[in-house]
Write a protein that holds these residues in place. Sequence first.
Motif, PDB file in Angstrom:
ATOM      1  N   ASN A  98       0.810  -1.208   0.000  1.00 45.19           N
ATOM      2  CA  ASN A  98       0.000   0.000   0.000  1.00 45.19           C
ATOM      3  C   ASN A  98       0.847   1.262   0.000  1.00 45.19           C
ATOM      4  O   ASN A  98       0.481   2.263  -0.633  1.00 45.19           O
ATOM      5  N   SER A  99       1.976   1.240   0.701  1.00 49.36           N
ATOM      6  CA  SER A  99       2.783   2.453   0.912  1.00 49.36           C
ATOM      7  C   SER A  99       3.865   2.664  -0.133  1.00 49.36           C
ATOM      8  O   SER A  99       4.686   3.575   0.023  1.00 49.36           O
ATOM      9  N   MET A 100       3.884   1.853  -1.162  1.00 49.46           N
ATOM     10  CA  MET A 100       4.946   1.948  -2.166  1.00 49.46           C
ATOM     11  C   MET A 100       5.112   3.359  -2.744  1.00 49.46           C
ATOM     12  O   MET A 100       6.230   3.870  -2.813  1.00 49.46           O
ATOM     13  N   PRO A 101       4.044   4.057  -3.157  1.00 50.32           N
ATOM     14  CA  PRO A 101       4.255   5.399  -3.735  1.00 50.32           C
ATOM     15  C   PRO A 101       4.807   6.426  -2.758  1.00 50.32           C
ATOM     16  O   PRO A 101       5.373   7.432  -3.176  1.00 50.32           O
ATOM     17  N   SER A 102       4.643   6.192  -1.451  1.00 56.21           N
ATOM     18  CA  SER A 102       5.042   7.209  -0.469  1.00 56.21           C
ATOM     19  C   SER A 102       6.535   7.474  -0.456  1.00 56.21           C
ATOM     20  O   SER A 102       6.972   8.553  -0.052  1.00 56.21           O
ATOM     21  N   ILE A 103       7.333   6.507  -0.904  1.00 54.77           N
ATOM     22  CA  ILE A 103       8.779   6.736  -0.891  1.00 54.77           C
ATOM     23  C   ILE A 103       9.175   7.824  -1.892  1.00 54.77           C
ATOM     24  O   ILE A 103      10.234   8.438  -1.762  1.00 54.77           O
ATOM     25  N   GLY A 104       8.310   8.085  -2.886  1.00 52.65           N
ATOM     26  CA  GLY A 104       8.625   9.134  -3.849  1.00 52.65           C
ATOM     27  C   GLY A 104       8.596  10.519  -3.242  1.00 52.65           C
ATOM     28  O   GLY A 104       9.254  11.442  -3.750  1.00 52.65           O
ATOM     29  N   ALA A 105       7.831  10.707  -2.155  1.00 55.96           N
ATOM     30  CA  ALA A 105       7.714  12.025  -1.535  1.00 55.96           C
ATOM     31  C   ALA A 105       8.740  12.252  -0.433  1.00 55.96           C
ATOM     32  O   ALA A 105       8.719  13.300   0.217  1.00 55.96           O
ATOM     33  N   MET A 106       9.640  11.295  -0.207  1.00 55.86           N
ATOM     34  CA  MET A 106      10.608  11.407   0.885  1.00 55.86           C
ATOM     35  C   MET A 106      11.927  12.001   0.408  1.00 55.86           C
ATOM     36  O   MET A 106      12.293  11.894  -0.767  1.00 55.86           O
ATOM     37  N   THR A 151      17.157   9.753  -8.554  1.00 58.74           N
ATOM     38  CA  THR A 151      17.422   9.821  -9.995  1.00 58.74           C
ATOM     39  C   THR A 151      16.220  10.347 -10.761  1.00 58.74           C
ATOM     40  O   THR A 151      16.347  11.238 -11.607  1.00 58.74           O
ATOM     41  N   ILE A 152      15.035   9.812 -10.462  1.00 53.68           N
ATOM     42  CA  ILE A 152      13.858  10.255 -11.217  1.00 53.68           C
ATOM     43  C   ILE A 152      13.506  11.701 -10.874  1.00 53.68           C
ATOM     44  O   ILE A 152      13.025  12.446 -11.735  1.00 53.68           O
ATOM     45  N   LEU A 182      13.306  14.328 -13.878  1.00 56.59           N
ATOM     46  CA  LEU A 182      12.044  15.023 -14.141  1.00 56.59           C
ATOM     47  C   LEU A 182      12.152  16.518 -13.873  1.00 56.59           C
ATOM     48  O   LEU A 182      11.456  17.310 -14.503  1.00 56.59           O
ATOM     49  N   GLU A 183      13.012  16.900 -12.955  1.00 53.74           N
ATOM     50  CA  GLU A 183      13.213  18.330 -12.700  1.00 53.74           C
ATOM     51  C   GLU A 183      13.819  19.012 -13.919  1.00 53.74           C
ATOM     52  O   GLU A 183      13.414  20.118 -14.297  1.00 53.74           O
ATOM     53  N   LEU A 184      14.775  18.357 -14.549  1.00 53.20           N
ATOM     54  CA  LEU A 184      15.374  18.912 -15.766  1.00 53.20           C
ATOM     55  C   LEU A 184      14.344  18.993 -16.892  1.00 53.20           C
ATOM     56  O   LEU A 184      14.267  19.998 -17.615  1.00 53.20           O
ATOM     57  N   LYS A 185      13.548  17.952 -17.037  1.00 54.07           N
ATOM     58  CA  LYS A 185      12.513  17.967 -18.077  1.00 54.07           C
ATOM     59  C   LYS A 185      11.457  19.024 -17.790  1.00 54.07           C
ATOM     60  O   LYS A 185      10.951  19.678 -18.709  1.00 54.07           O
ATOM     61  N   TYR A 186      11.140  19.203 -16.496  1.00 54.44           N
ATOM     62  CA  TYR A 186      10.130  20.200 -16.127  1.00 54.44           C
ATOM     63  C   TYR A 186      10.580  21.604 -16.530  1.00 54.44           C
ATOM     64  O   TYR A 186       9.787  22.405 -17.025  1.00 54.44           O
ATOM     65  N   LYS A 187      11.848  21.906 -16.297  1.00 53.59           N
ATOM     66  CA  LYS A 187      12.350  23.242 -16.637  1.00 53.59           C
ATOM     67  C   LYS A 187      12.234  23.509 -18.141  1.00 53.59           C
ATOM     68  O   LYS A 187      11.877  24.616 -18.559  1.00 53.59           O
ATOM     69  N   GLY A 219       6.307  -8.267 -26.720  1.00 46.57           N
ATOM     70  CA  GLY A 219       7.718  -8.601 -26.839  1.00 46.57           C
ATOM     71  C   GLY A 219       8.635  -7.432 -26.605  1.00 46.57           C
ATOM     72  O   GLY A 219       9.845  -7.580 -26.605  1.00 46.57           O
ATOM     73  N   LYS A 220       8.037  -6.268 -26.386  1.00 47.50           N
ATOM     74  CA  LYS A 220       8.841  -5.069 -26.168  1.00 47.50           C
ATOM     75  C   LYS A 220       8.792  -4.689 -24.690  1.00 47.50           C
ATOM     76  O   LYS A 220       7.989  -5.159 -23.921  1.00 47.50           O
ATOM     77  N   GLY A 221       9.623  -3.800 -24.332  1.00 51.73           N
ATOM     78  CA  GLY A 221       9.576  -3.252 -22.984  1.00 51.73           C
ATOM     79  C   GLY A 221      10.354  -4.043 -21.957  1.00 51.73           C
ATOM     80  O   GLY A 221      10.198  -3.814 -20.765  1.00 51.73           O
ATOM     81  N   TYR A 222      11.174  -5.025 -22.380  1.00 56.93           N
ATOM     82  CA  TYR A 222      11.955  -5.799 -21.422  1.00 56.93           C
ATOM     83  C   TYR A 222      13.390  -5.307 -21.319  1.00 56.93           C
ATOM     84  O   TYR A 222      14.213  -5.896 -20.643  1.00 56.93           O
ATOM     85  N   LYS A 223      13.661  -4.203 -21.958  1.00 54.68           N
ATOM     86  CA  LYS A 223      14.966  -3.574 -21.820  1.00 54.68           C
ATOM     87  C   LYS A 223      15.049  -2.897 -20.459  1.00 54.68           C
ATOM     88  O   LYS A 223      14.081  -2.309 -19.979  1.00 54.68           O
ATOM     89  N   LEU A 224      16.199  -3.002 -19.808  1.00 53.59           N
ATOM     90  CA  LEU A 224      16.403  -2.353 -18.511  1.00 53.59           C
ATOM     91  C   LEU A 224      16.667  -0.870 -18.734  1.00 53.59           C
ATOM     92  O   LEU A 224      17.698  -0.491 -19.300  1.00 53.59           O
ATOM     93  N   GLU A 225      15.727  -0.035 -18.304  1.00 49.78           N
ATOM     94  CA  GLU A 225      15.895   1.407 -18.471  1.00 49.78           C
ATOM     95  C   GLU A 225      17.066   1.904 -17.632  1.00 49.78           C
ATOM     96  O   GLU A 225      17.299   1.428 -16.515  1.00 49.78           O
ATOM     97  N   GLU A 226      17.757   2.877 -18.168  1.00 43.68           N
ATOM     98  CA  GLU A 226      19.005   3.336 -17.562  1.00 43.68           C
ATOM     99  C   GLU A 226      18.804   3.927 -16.174  1.00 43.68           C
ATOM    100  O   GLU A 226      19.674   3.807 -15.301  1.00 43.68           O
ATOM    101  N   TYR A 227      17.637   4.547 -15.908  1.00 36.30           N
ATOM    102  CA  TYR A 227      17.462   5.221 -14.627  1.00 36.30           C
ATOM    103  C   TYR A 227      17.364   4.243 -13.455  1.00 36.30           C
ATOM    104  O   TYR A 227      17.553   4.624 -12.302  1.00 36.30           O
ATOM    105  N   TRP A 228      17.081   2.961 -13.732  1.00 33.92           N
ATOM    106  CA  TRP A 228      16.995   1.986 -12.648  1.00 33.92           C
ATOM    107  C   TRP A 228      18.349   1.737 -11.981  1.00 33.92           C
ATOM    108  O   TRP A 228      18.407   1.444 -10.780  1.00 33.92           O
ATOM    109  N   ILE A 229      19.424   1.821 -12.740  1.00 37.94           N
ATOM    110  CA  ILE A 229      20.744   1.478 -12.187  1.00 37.94           C
ATOM    111  C   ILE A 229      21.707   2.660 -12.192  1.00 37.94           C
ATOM    112  O   ILE A 229      22.868   2.497 -11.816  1.00 37.94           O
ATOM    113  N   ARG A 230      21.234   3.850 -12.618  1.00 37.29           N
ATOM    114  CA  ARG A 230      22.154   4.981 -12.738  1.00 37.29           C
ATOM    115  C   ARG A 230      22.819   5.310 -11.401  1.00 37.29           C
ATOM    116  O   ARG A 230      24.035   5.528 -11.325  1.00 37.29           O
ATOM    117  N   ARG A 231      22.047   5.341 -10.338  1.00 36.98           N
ATOM    118  CA  ARG A 231      22.609   5.698  -9.038  1.00 36.98           C
ATOM    119  C   ARG A 231      23.630   4.665  -8.571  1.00 36.98           C
ATOM    120  O   ARG A 231      24.680   5.014  -8.023  1.00 36.98           O
TER     121      ARG A 231
END
Length: 753
Positions: A105-113, A175-176, A180-185, A316-328
């Motif tokens: 249930n609390s998974m999204p809350s870590i985004g606000a920390m 990372t996100i 997203l801050e750069l994209k927002y600007k 069959g698409k979408g199984y590539k590991l996006e770079e932001y998952w491991i950037r940090r």
Amino acid sequence: MVKLGCGTDGVLNEAKFSEPLPWIGVYIAAASLACAVAMAADVIHGFRHWKLWFPCKSFTINATSLTIITVAVKLSVDLNTPMPRGQDQLAKLSSTALICTVMGNSMPSIGAMENKEILTNILALGILVVTVVVNICIQLGTGVIFVFHLEHAVIMFLMLVLLVVLSFSALIVPTIKHTLELKYKKKYKMAQKECSEANGTDKSLEQKLREALMRYWMMAHTCSPQFVMGRSVTCTASGALCLLSAATLAEAMVRFYLMPGSFKFCKGDSDYKWSINLILLTQAVAVGMGTIAPAIRWFFAINFRCPKGGRKKGHGKGYKLEEYWIRRLVEMKECPLNIPVHNRLCRRIVHDAKVKFLNLCIWIQAGIVFMSKVIRLISIFLMGVILLCYNRCRDWLKKITPENSIGNDSGLESPHSSKLNLSHFVLHLEGEDTLVEVMMKDNRDATDYWRKKAMKRQPKYLMELLELSRPTEGFKGLTEFDSFKVPSLDTEEAPNCWALSLVTLTSIAIAVPNIESNSIKHLIAGVNEGLVYVRNIEDMQRNLVNSRKAANVVWLGVELYHRWLNVDLRKLSLQGKNTKEILEVLSDTGKNRFMEFKKCNANLCLLDGPSKWPIKVLAANSMYRTCQSILLDYEAKNYKTPERLFEAITVMVSDILAACLTNLKQFITTKCSTSSIEEREESVRHAAHVLGRTETILKRLHEKSLPGLNPDQMVVMDEWRSFHKLNSSLHDTHTPGSELASPTPYEVYLTVD
């Protein structure tokens, strides 16, 4: 002599120790109920605002919630209390399932920390989970838990998997946010450009503001850290795991109640006695309520990715590991370790160990993401038929239903929203390209929904009060309430404040004798409604903090008790004095308070400046100057009759409010550009509510000719007064044969510097 804890025979009295356990059970049930209520509040909030990814507002992972959870799952860590009955064993299982529910249930809350919050909260949660798992394993070995072995094993496995998923998902939050801050600007500059281009069109002010809000909302909502976490693949997987843990508990309960003969329980009663049933009931409710949000997140994530019209594409698409998952993790691997070791060999060993550990973490992260996508794919295949039938039925209903009878998600359709393309204002991460159209469609009309909802609660008393303003005369009340001819009580004069001026004038109006109570009530109600927006506008200024505090403190007494500081205004109006005497009493009261402070703190006044004076001193100075200004024009303006004075003060209040509220359009666009990524979404929603409630006021004020001040000047009250003073001096020196240039109308600005 009887020893402590022993009976008269010297034998340990164990029965006495277990007497409080039923009440401890009530304590456990109360903690479980608190979890259920908090999670239910988030569900209600999500449905109410049509946020079906259910942001965590009431129930988040923090010190308070972890403490409550620790109390709620006490049965899971209770190693030696006998649990012979079926309800006792089920309560053990429900306590374990509750932890899975909380994590899902609390998974999204870590985004606000913040980063430190994430670290401490995840560590605390990890300690709790490991403790519970170890204690359950001990109880399985000792026989305290003697049934539901498979269910306990499944839920413990899910609990550990959820902890790992939650911990590694937390790694991508910094990372996100940065991405997203750069994209927002960049998108914000694009929005500014489009708003500037809109200034040259024939669209009304209200329509320009609506379209600007739609752009800002789309950016703020789609880059909200909680929303990003809520739509992530790991959150989808955690929803499926949470649903599976709830199903495991449900299966155990169904077996126990419908097939009691398949179990063999022990004789006797638990030390928790009657409270066990209460614990089981509250925890079952908590698990059921807490599973709603993760289950719906999972369902809608599947629905968004499910192939439409029976065409299976994109699996069959979408199984590539996006770079932001491991950037940090990659950045941490490449950064040197600052350790106080001078030996080169030791530093090399430590560095190599760090690299190997982080490589392992990268592999784990990649595995988590891959397995999450596999879970999503399996869910799509399992739910594909159901969703396909649902989509076909919905399309069929649209064909047979009259046009416009079925609304959009918000329930309201705006005529211009379909013409405004907002897809390029959707902020998304790598791999989320397919969600752009979905996010735009679901949130296109959100601001119109809030605006129209707010329009139902118009500030009617404020609108009545503003009808008395004099825009054609340049809002003369701005100079009438505080004359430039009034001598200052100090070497420096405090700057004027919109709110404090309104509060002071209203206080004087209440003290005017022989005025109908209904007129006073309407004035107070109008000022009270107006101060809400005045405070919002004044928040755009970084100074005058003490003046705003003074206005709030004074207004509290005026509105609730009709008292200005310690002066009873209604009592003063009933003392039989005429209007001039009342003005003199209030003026002297303000002057005396100011002089008392100045006498005791002369150096402090000069050192800190007028804007730093204490709030009561600022209020006293405002009262003195306002009363003296009215007394200067007492004869010329014919303030002798109470009705005439009350009317004049009301008009001054209306002028000040109207002049201040011309800044609403600037406030609305400024509110949308708050610097905190976590607060942008709420700020845009607030701006939409303000626009809805004040749209009529904005339209009326914009139709009038306003002074040629730039937006930054119009926010400051003294800039208006200086402008009027300059115009007055030009008017006085103007020859009869020439023509004074009229003030240039204020141009609409929708961009923010």
